[in-house]
Design a protein around this motif. Sequence first.
Motif, PDB file in Angstrom:
ATOM      1  N   LEU A  26     -25.955  81.457  45.925  1.00  0.00           N
ATOM      2  CA  LEU A  26     -24.672  81.585  45.192  1.00  0.00           C
ATOM      3  C   LEU A  26     -24.727  81.571  43.883  1.00  0.00           C
ATOM      4  O   LEU A  26     -25.455  80.995  43.130  1.00  0.00           O
ATOM      5  CB  LEU A  26     -23.881  80.297  45.686  1.00  0.00           C
ATOM      6  CG  LEU A  26     -23.594  80.325  47.155  1.00  0.00           C
ATOM      7  CD1 LEU A  26     -22.535  78.981  47.362  1.00  0.00           C
ATOM      8  CD2 LEU A  26     -23.011  81.610  47.847  1.00  0.00           C
ATOM      9  N   SER A  27     -23.876  82.625  43.263  1.00  0.00           N
ATOM     10  CA  SER A  27     -23.572  82.631  41.763  1.00  0.00           C
ATOM     11  C   SER A  27     -22.864  81.622  41.448  1.00  0.00           C
ATOM     12  O   SER A  27     -22.395  80.732  42.194  1.00  0.00           O
ATOM     13  CB  SER A  27     -22.854  83.923  41.420  1.00  0.00           C
ATOM     14  OG  SER A  27     -21.637  83.996  41.951  1.00  0.00           O
ATOM     15  N   ASP A  28     -22.997  81.412  40.316  1.00  0.00           N
ATOM     16  CA  ASP A  28     -22.275  80.290  39.626  1.00  0.00           C
ATOM     17  C   ASP A  28     -20.739  80.271  39.998  1.00  0.00           C
ATOM     18  O   ASP A  28     -19.882  79.418  40.186  1.00  0.00           O
ATOM     19  CB  ASP A  28     -22.303  80.251  37.965  1.00  0.00           C
ATOM     20  CG  ASP A  28     -23.504  79.620  37.598  1.00  0.00           C
ATOM     21  OD1 ASP A  28     -24.317  79.082  38.380  1.00  0.00           O
ATOM     22  OD2 ASP A  28     -23.804  79.980  36.340  1.00  0.00           O
ATOM     23  N   ALA A  29     -20.079  81.647  39.949  1.00  0.00           N
ATOM     24  CA  ALA A  29     -18.638  81.767  40.408  1.00  0.00           C
ATOM     25  C   ALA A  29     -18.427  81.692  41.752  1.00  0.00           C
ATOM     26  O   ALA A  29     -17.555  81.289  42.253  1.00  0.00           O
ATOM     27  CB  ALA A  29     -18.272  83.318  40.166  1.00  0.00           C
ATOM     28  N   ASP A  30     -19.276  82.239  42.724  1.00  0.00           N
ATOM     29  CA  ASP A  30     -19.297  81.855  44.035  1.00  0.00           C
ATOM     30  C   ASP A  30     -19.157  80.269  44.442  1.00  0.00           C
ATOM     31  O   ASP A  30     -18.771  79.545  45.232  1.00  0.00           O
ATOM     32  CB  ASP A  30     -20.576  82.332  44.826  1.00  0.00           C
ATOM     33  CG  ASP A  30     -20.334  83.955  45.096  1.00  0.00           C
ATOM     34  OD1 ASP A  30     -19.237  84.496  44.682  1.00  0.00           O
ATOM     35  OD2 ASP A  30     -21.190  84.716  45.220  1.00  0.00           O
ATOM     36  N   ARG A  31     -20.260  79.302  43.776  1.00  0.00           N
ATOM     37  CA  ARG A  31     -20.248  78.256  43.803  1.00  0.00           C
ATOM     38  C   ARG A  31     -19.048  77.366  43.609  1.00  0.00           C
ATOM     39  O   ARG A  31     -18.518  76.409  43.975  1.00  0.00           O
ATOM     40  CB  ARG A  31     -21.481  77.474  42.986  1.00  0.00           C
ATOM     41  CG  ARG A  31     -21.687  76.028  43.573  1.00  0.00           C
ATOM     42  CD  ARG A  31     -23.240  75.610  43.052  1.00  0.00           C
ATOM     43  NE  ARG A  31     -24.226  76.475  43.727  1.00  0.00           N
ATOM     44  CZ  ARG A  31     -24.385  76.131  45.195  1.00  0.00           C
ATOM     45  NH1 ARG A  31     -23.855  75.413  45.854  1.00  0.00           N
ATOM     46  NH2 ARG A  31     -25.406  76.780  45.531  1.00  0.00           N
ATOM     47  N   GLU A  32     -18.496  77.847  42.296  1.00  0.00           N
ATOM     48  CA  GLU A  32     -17.178  77.187  41.867  1.00  0.00           C
ATOM     49  C   GLU A  32     -15.932  77.629  42.873  1.00  0.00           C
ATOM     50  O   GLU A  32     -15.210  77.003  43.092  1.00  0.00           O
ATOM     51  CB  GLU A  32     -16.795  77.977  40.221  1.00  0.00           C
ATOM     52  CG  GLU A  32     -17.425  77.340  39.252  1.00  0.00           C
ATOM     53  CD  GLU A  32     -17.176  78.017  38.044  1.00  0.00           C
ATOM     54  OE1 GLU A  32     -15.908  78.317  37.745  1.00  0.00           O
ATOM     55  OE2 GLU A  32     -18.054  78.025  36.904  1.00  0.00           O
ATOM     56  N   ALA A  33     -16.127  78.655  43.545  1.00  0.00           N
ATOM     57  CA  ALA A  33     -15.204  79.278  44.420  1.00  0.00           C
ATOM     58  C   ALA A  33     -15.219  78.186  45.783  1.00  0.00           C
ATOM     59  O   ALA A  33     -14.134  77.865  46.136  1.00  0.00           O
ATOM     60  CB  ALA A  33     -15.190  80.523  44.818  1.00  0.00           C
ATOM     61  N   LEU A  34     -16.407  78.166  45.993  1.00  0.00           N
ATOM     62  CA  LEU A  34     -16.749  77.080  47.248  1.00  0.00           C
ATOM     63  C   LEU A  34     -16.101  75.704  46.960  1.00  0.00           C
ATOM     64  O   LEU A  34     -15.557  75.122  47.869  1.00  0.00           O
ATOM     65  CB  LEU A  34     -18.061  77.170  47.659  1.00  0.00           C
ATOM     66  CG  LEU A  34     -18.655  76.045  48.564  1.00  0.00           C
ATOM     67  CD1 LEU A  34     -17.901  76.055  49.907  1.00  0.00           C
ATOM     68  CD2 LEU A  34     -20.070  75.724  48.725  1.00  0.00           C
ATOM     69  N   HIS A  35     -16.626  75.169  45.719  1.00  0.00           N
ATOM     70  CA  HIS A  35     -16.058  73.665  45.424  1.00  0.00           C
ATOM     71  C   HIS A  35     -14.687  73.795  45.215  1.00  0.00           C
ATOM     72  O   HIS A  35     -13.866  72.802  45.599  1.00  0.00           O
ATOM     73  CB  HIS A  35     -16.675  73.316  44.129  1.00  0.00           C
ATOM     74  CG  HIS A  35     -18.074  73.146  44.447  1.00  0.00           C
ATOM     75  ND1 HIS A  35     -18.522  72.066  44.996  1.00  0.00           N
ATOM     76  CD2 HIS A  35     -19.141  73.781  43.575  1.00  0.00           C
ATOM     77  CE1 HIS A  35     -19.842  71.959  44.740  1.00  0.00           C
ATOM     78  NE2 HIS A  35     -20.331  73.140  44.087  1.00  0.00           N
ATOM     79  N   ALA A  36     -13.837  74.940  44.937  1.00  0.00           N
ATOM     80  CA  ALA A  36     -12.368  74.857  44.814  1.00  0.00           C
ATOM     81  C   ALA A  36     -11.802  75.090  46.045  1.00  0.00           C
ATOM     82  O   ALA A  36     -10.702  74.368  46.559  1.00  0.00           O
ATOM     83  CB  ALA A  36     -11.997  76.166  43.805  1.00  0.00           C
ATOM     84  N   TRP A  37     -12.548  75.752  47.141  1.00  0.00           N
ATOM     85  CA  TRP A  37     -12.021  75.741  48.549  1.00  0.00           C
ATOM     86  C   TRP A  37     -12.006  74.273  49.077  1.00  0.00           C
ATOM     87  O   TRP A  37     -11.298  73.671  49.861  1.00  0.00           O
ATOM     88  CB  TRP A  37     -12.891  76.660  49.270  1.00  0.00           C
ATOM     89  CG  TRP A  37     -12.482  76.881  50.695  1.00  0.00           C
ATOM     90  CD1 TRP A  37     -11.154  77.583  51.259  1.00  0.00           C
ATOM     91  CD2 TRP A  37     -12.978  76.509  51.958  1.00  0.00           C
ATOM     92  NE1 TRP A  37     -11.168  77.738  52.467  1.00  0.00           N
ATOM     93  CE2 TRP A  37     -12.111  76.756  52.980  1.00  0.00           C
ATOM     94  CE3 TRP A  37     -14.122  75.688  52.013  1.00  0.00           C
ATOM     95  CZ2 TRP A  37     -12.735  76.299  54.129  1.00  0.00           C
ATOM     96  CZ3 TRP A  37     -14.429  75.230  53.520  1.00  0.00           C
ATOM     97  CH2 TRP A  37     -13.835  75.542  54.452  1.00  0.00           C
ATOM     98  N   LEU A  38     -13.161  73.615  48.801  1.00  0.00           N
ATOM     99  CA  LEU A  38     -13.261  72.197  49.516  1.00  0.00           C
ATOM    100  C   LEU A  38     -12.343  71.486  48.782  1.00  0.00           C
ATOM    101  O   LEU A  38     -11.753  70.383  49.513  1.00  0.00           O
ATOM    102  CB  LEU A  38     -14.870  71.798  49.258  1.00  0.00           C
ATOM    103  CG  LEU A  38     -15.847  72.563  49.954  1.00  0.00           C
ATOM    104  CD1 LEU A  38     -17.304  72.274  49.567  1.00  0.00           C
ATOM    105  CD2 LEU A  38     -15.698  72.416  51.313  1.00  0.00           C
ATOM    106  N   ALA A  39     -12.133  71.664  47.558  1.00  0.00           N
ATOM    107  CA  ALA A  39     -11.265  70.546  47.132  1.00  0.00           C
ATOM    108  C   ALA A  39      -9.738  70.826  47.424  1.00  0.00           C
ATOM    109  O   ALA A  39      -8.768  69.912  47.212  1.00  0.00           O
ATOM    110  CB  ALA A  39     -11.440  70.762  45.389  1.00  0.00           C
ATOM    111  N   ALA A  40      -9.545  71.833  47.901  1.00  0.00           N
ATOM    112  CA  ALA A  40      -8.003  72.311  48.277  1.00  0.00           C
ATOM    113  C   ALA A  40      -7.537  71.481  49.142  1.00  0.00           C
ATOM    114  O   ALA A  40      -6.093  71.512  49.317  1.00  0.00           O
ATOM    115  CB  ALA A  40      -7.932  73.680  48.338  1.00  0.00           C
TER     116      ALA A  40
END
Length: 68
Positions: A26-40
Amino acid sequence: MDNDSGDDAVWQTALDWLMREHEETLSDADREALHAWLAASSQHRRVFHEAEQLWLLTGLIPSGDERS
């Protein structure tokens, strides 16, 4: 897990993230998107964990030590 349309969408998103995470780096942006989805949502985290456990139990993804 209840299987109404909202749960189905969350389950599918969790599976999509798992597949992406284990099929490619995963790119850094994808990893951030995954973490944001999990945090939501606690539901997102719960379903992602359930999907990950299911994949581990069925042997579809390697364990943490096999991923390196």
